[in-house]
Every structure is written in structure tokens, then in C-alpha cells.
Design a protein around this motif. Sequence first.
Motif, PDB file in Angstrom:
ATOM      1  N   ASP A 216      44.327  75.474   8.756  1.00  9.02           N
ATOM      2  CA  ASP A 216      43.036  74.877   8.405  1.00  9.02           C
ATOM      3  C   ASP A 216      43.124  73.357   8.351  1.00  9.02           C
ATOM      4  OD1 ASP A 216      43.258  74.115   5.216  1.00  9.02           O
ATOM      5  OD2 ASP A 216      44.600  75.704   5.835  1.00  9.02           O
ATOM      6  N   ALA A 217      41.974  72.748   8.607  1.00 12.25           N
ATOM      7  CA  ALA A 217      41.913  71.286   8.693  1.00 12.25           C
ATOM      8  C   ALA A 217      42.231  70.629   7.352  1.00 12.25           C
ATOM      9  CB  ALA A 217      40.524  70.868   9.173  1.00 12.25           C
ATOM     10  N   ALA A 218      41.885  71.275   6.249  1.00 13.72           N
ATOM     11  CA  ALA A 218      42.099  70.654   4.930  1.00 13.72           C
ATOM     12  C   ALA A 218      43.559  70.773   4.469  1.00 13.72           C
ATOM     13  CB  ALA A 218      41.167  71.302   3.909  1.00 13.72           C
ATOM     14  N   GLY A 219      44.353  71.545   5.183  1.00 17.02           N
ATOM     15  CA  GLY A 219      45.783  71.646   4.845  1.00 17.02           C
ATOM     16  C   GLY A 219      46.079  72.563   3.657  1.00 17.02           C
ATOM     17  N   VAL A 220      45.152  73.465   3.317  1.00 17.92           N
ATOM     18  CA  VAL A 220      45.395  74.347   2.160  1.00 17.92           C
ATOM     19  C   VAL A 220      46.461  75.392   2.501  1.00 17.92           C
ATOM     20  CG1 VAL A 220      44.326  75.869   0.455  1.00 17.92           C
ATOM     21  CG2 VAL A 220      42.998  74.002   1.430  1.00 17.92           C
ATOM     22  N   THR A 221      46.422  75.922   3.731  1.00 17.15           N
ATOM     23  CA  THR A 221      47.435  76.923   4.108  1.00 17.15           C
ATOM     24  C   THR A 221      48.819  76.268   4.162  1.00 17.15           C
ATOM     25  OG1 THR A 221      45.703  77.976   5.408  1.00 17.15           O
ATOM     26  CG2 THR A 221      47.933  78.809   5.727  1.00 17.15           C
ATOM     27  N   ALA A 222      48.858  75.020   4.598  1.00 16.32           N
ATOM     28  CA  ALA A 222      50.140  74.291   4.603  1.00 16.32           C
ATOM     29  C   ALA A 222      50.661  74.158   3.160  1.00 16.32           C
ATOM     30  CB  ALA A 222      49.949  72.912   5.239  1.00 16.32           C
TER      31      ALA A 222
ATOM     32  N   GLU B 174      53.892  75.575   9.963  1.00 16.88           N
ATOM     33  CA  GLU B 174      53.534  75.948  11.336  1.00 16.88           C
ATOM     34  C   GLU B 174      53.043  77.393  11.327  1.00 16.88           C
ATOM     35  OE1 GLU B 174      55.888  74.972  15.196  1.00 16.88           O
ATOM     36  OE2 GLU B 174      56.605  76.942  14.526  1.00 16.88           O
ATOM     37  N   ALA B 175      51.942  77.653  12.026  1.00 14.18           N
ATOM     38  CA  ALA B 175      51.464  79.041  12.186  1.00 14.18           C
ATOM     39  C   ALA B 175      51.223  79.266  13.672  1.00 14.18           C
ATOM     40  CB  ALA B 175      50.188  79.262  11.396  1.00 14.18           C
ATOM     41  N   ILE B 176      51.849  80.307  14.213  1.00 13.90           N
ATOM     42  CA  ILE B 176      51.709  80.599  15.650  1.00 13.90           C
ATOM     43  C   ILE B 176      51.314  82.060  15.823  1.00 13.90           C
ATOM     44  CG2 ILE B 176      53.334  78.859  16.533  1.00 13.90           C
ATOM     45  CD1 ILE B 176      55.437  81.221  16.568  1.00 13.90           C
ATOM     46  N   TYR B 177      50.678  82.378  16.951  1.00 15.34           N
ATOM     47  CA  TYR B 177      50.402  83.783  17.257  1.00 15.34           C
ATOM     48  C   TYR B 177      51.509  84.293  18.163  1.00 15.34           C
ATOM     49  CZ  TYR B 177      48.093  88.109  18.460  1.00 15.34           C
ATOM     50  OH  TYR B 177      47.809  89.439  18.629  1.00 15.34           O
ATOM     51  N   ASN B 178      52.125  85.390  17.776  1.00 16.19           N
ATOM     52  CA  ASN B 178      53.171  86.016  18.586  1.00 16.19           C
ATOM     53  C   ASN B 178      52.535  87.236  19.270  1.00 16.19           C
ATOM     54  OD1 ASN B 178      55.221  87.768  19.437  1.00 16.19           O
ATOM     55  ND2 ASN B 178      56.669  86.938  17.936  1.00 16.19           N
ATOM     56  N   PRO B 179      52.176  87.107  20.564  1.00 12.18           N
ATOM     57  CA  PRO B 179      51.427  88.180  21.221  1.00 12.18           C
ATOM     58  C   PRO B 179      52.263  89.449  21.407  1.00 12.18           C
ATOM     59  CG  PRO B 179      51.923  86.397  22.785  1.00 12.18           C
ATOM     60  CD  PRO B 179      52.440  85.965  21.448  1.00 12.18           C
ATOM     61  N   ARG B 180      53.595  89.283  21.518  1.00 16.32           N
ATOM     62  CA  ARG B 180      54.447  90.470  21.725  1.00 16.32           C
ATOM     63  C   ARG B 180      54.349  91.402  20.511  1.00 16.32           C
ATOM     64  NH1 ARG B 180      60.046  91.730  21.478  1.00 16.32           N
ATOM     65  NH2 ARG B 180      60.534  89.732  20.493  1.00 16.32           N
ATOM     66  N   HIS B 181      54.326  90.811  19.324  1.00  9.99           N
ATOM     67  CA  HIS B 181      54.249  91.626  18.106  1.00  9.99           C
ATOM     68  C   HIS B 181      52.818  91.767  17.592  1.00  9.99           C
ATOM     69  CE1 HIS B 181      58.538  92.117  17.485  1.00  9.99           C
ATOM     70  NE2 HIS B 181      58.708  90.830  17.758  1.00  9.99           N
ATOM     71  N   GLY B 182      51.877  91.015  18.163  1.00 13.27           N
ATOM     72  CA  GLY B 182      50.489  91.079  17.690  1.00 13.27           C
ATOM     73  C   GLY B 182      50.380  90.570  16.256  1.00 13.27           C
ATOM     74  N   ARG B 183      51.042  89.432  15.999  1.00  9.15           N
ATOM     75  CA  ARG B 183      51.037  88.936  14.615  1.00  9.15           C
ATOM     76  C   ARG B 183      51.008  87.418  14.571  1.00  9.15           C
ATOM     77  NH1 ARG B 183      57.464  90.481  13.649  1.00  9.15           N
ATOM     78  NH2 ARG B 183      58.295  88.464  14.314  1.00  9.15           N
TER      79      ARG B 183
END
Length: 323
Positions: free
Chosen positions: A211-217, A243-252
Motif C-alpha cells: 500500500d501507498a501509505a506503507g502500513v503493510t511495510a 517486499e511483497a511479490i506474487y508467486n504464480p507457481r504457488h498461487g500466493r
Amino acid sequence: MLLNPNMRELLSERFALDDEFAGAVIGGLSRPQKTLPCRFFYDARGSELFEEITRLPEYYPTRTETTILSAHAQEMVEHLPPAGVMLEFGSGSSLKTEILLDQLAHLTAYVMIDVSQTALLGAQARLARQRPALDVRAIVGDFSRPVQLPEDLRARPKMGFFPGSTIGNLTPSEAIRLLRIFRAALAPAGHLIIGADLKKDARRLVLAYNDAAGVTAAFNLNLLARINRELGGDFDLAAFRHEAIYNPRHGRIEMHLVSLRQQSVTIRGQRFSFRPGETIHTENSYKYSIEQFRELARSADWLPRRVWTDAAHMFSVHELVAS
Ligand code: SAH
Ligand code: AVI
């Protein structure tokens, strides 16, 4: 542990949890891919930050699931008699629960289980004020351990509630194990209402966890702050980034903390080295199609029945019954 004013009980539980936290941190940081279990996000500050996340414009799961629950609450609870018990796993602030409780005016007992004592205390105080006739019991503990219900409630008809897509924070094999544990806790006639986030465009997912506000960070970095506070660690929070990335192999979605430089950290006398760019994997958030989730439930001997979703097919709420 049932939450009560017996300080001795509270303190011994606190020491047990400290040891468990220390063991998990030292074990997780000793692996080739460093990892920390996401259930430790939820200390008092982490629970507060999670509540902030639920109100972010990018974080669609909470408001979408709330819309689905509001539209179908009556159908979701119609089988639960007034003498029944609602049992919620990872209840947090219990705000979604109120949507179901509004349809259960005569329900007598609600049991909530969470690792976050502060979240439970807040929810318990609010529910006691708003619903004085409801017997609210709070259990501080890990829902992935076999759940011991208070003796006087064990024989009553039960309904389980597991919203939020918290199931997605477990790997599929852990999720199957957990669903079997819930089945045992809800026996003999198990009934579970469970929320699961749906697969969707990866860009939308990545935004929800960046998120832009950095709350998840801040939520992610709070795990390092918690290690410093509770285990005397010396993490330099400014030397790690979220860092948050989408891992398509695991769908997560995967959340990581990335080391910004070569550094070492000492926790309880043990030293851990980090290369520049090396990560600590802190959370998975699996996304399921409706059929994938129903198949997962079947693998844990649940029978998937009805499923509710929103118009844009962002989130799903499933009804499972013991097969
Ligand atoms: N149900 C709420 C909160 C979801 S956040 C909602 O839908 O908004 C996940 C919640 O599960 C947090 O309150 C966290 O403290 C709790 N939790 C996470 N792992 C847990 C575990 N292993 N045992 C018990 N509670 C857990
Ligand atoms: C609780 N759980 C389902 C949240 C999720 O979306 O995986 C936790 C979270 N992590 C980052 N943002 C929210």
C-alpha cells in the motif's frame, strides 16, 4: 488458556509463548531461506497495524468479505439453534462476527480463539458492552493446536467461523491439517463458514500488499521490532525493506524483509549474517479458485456446500459440513 484475571496463569502462559517465539525465531533464521512464522506478527502493535490494513483502499479483502457476509448472514447461520455455540478461529477484532451475531439474537455463547491477547481483550470488552446477554469466552492460543472447548459448552451444537482468508496464510498441506483440527473441535455435527481470497490479476494482489501509505511495510517490519523488544535482538529496522511479490507457481503472495546491506544480528547470544539482498520470508497468502478451495476442503473430509461471492468475484465465503 482461558482469559481470566488469574495473573499466575497469565504469566506462565506468557513464558511458554516467549520460549516458543524464541525457538521459532532462532530455528527460522538458521535455515538457508530465512523464515519467520506469520502468527508472530500479532503482538499488540501488530494487531493494531492489521486493523489499519483492513481500512486501506488497496486492501480489498476485508470490505469485500464484509459485503458478502452482510448480504448472506441469515443463510449462513440458519442451522444454528439458540442453544448453540459460535466458535471463531483467529477472531482478531471480531467485527465481522457481529454481522452474524445480528442474525442470532437468541444465541447464548460465543467462543473466540486468537494468539493476540490484546485483540481478544478489546473484542471481549466491546461485545460485553453491546451484547450483555451473550456469554463471550476468549481463549488465548494457537488454533493449529487441538482446541479444548470449555467443559460446559462441549456438548452443545457448534458452528465454526474462520473469516479473513487466514486459511491462506498456511500452505495447502498445513491448511488441510488445520481443517481436520477444526472438524474435531466442531464435532459431532461440524459446520464451518470460512472466507478465502480468490485468484485474480497479479497487479491487484501486489498492490493490496504494497500500500501507498506503507502500513503493510510497518506491519512486516514490526516483526523485527518485536524480536528486539521481546527477545533482546539488535535488528536495525532501517537496514531492511518490505517486499511483497506474487508467486504464480504457488498461487500466493509472499511477503519478505530484504536486507539492504551485509550485516549481522544477534538474538539471545546467536549471531545471524545477512548478505545484501538476502530475504527473510515472513508470510504466504495463498489465493484459491472456488473449485480449488472446495477440493482442499474435501481433502480434509469436509463436504463443501454453498459458496457466496461478490459481484466482481474478488473473495469467497464457503459453507463446509462434516462429511
Ligand atoms: N478474523 C479477523 C482477523 C484476521 S487477521 C478478520 O477477518 O479480519 C488474522 C488473525 O488470526 C489475527 O487476529 C491473528 O492474531 C490470528 N492468528 C494468526 N495465526 C494464529 C494462530 N496460529 N492461532 C490463533 N490465532 C492466530
Ligand atoms: C490475516 N491474513 C489473511 C492477511 C492476508 O491478507 O494474508 C494478513 C496480511 N498480511 C499483509 N496484509 C494482510
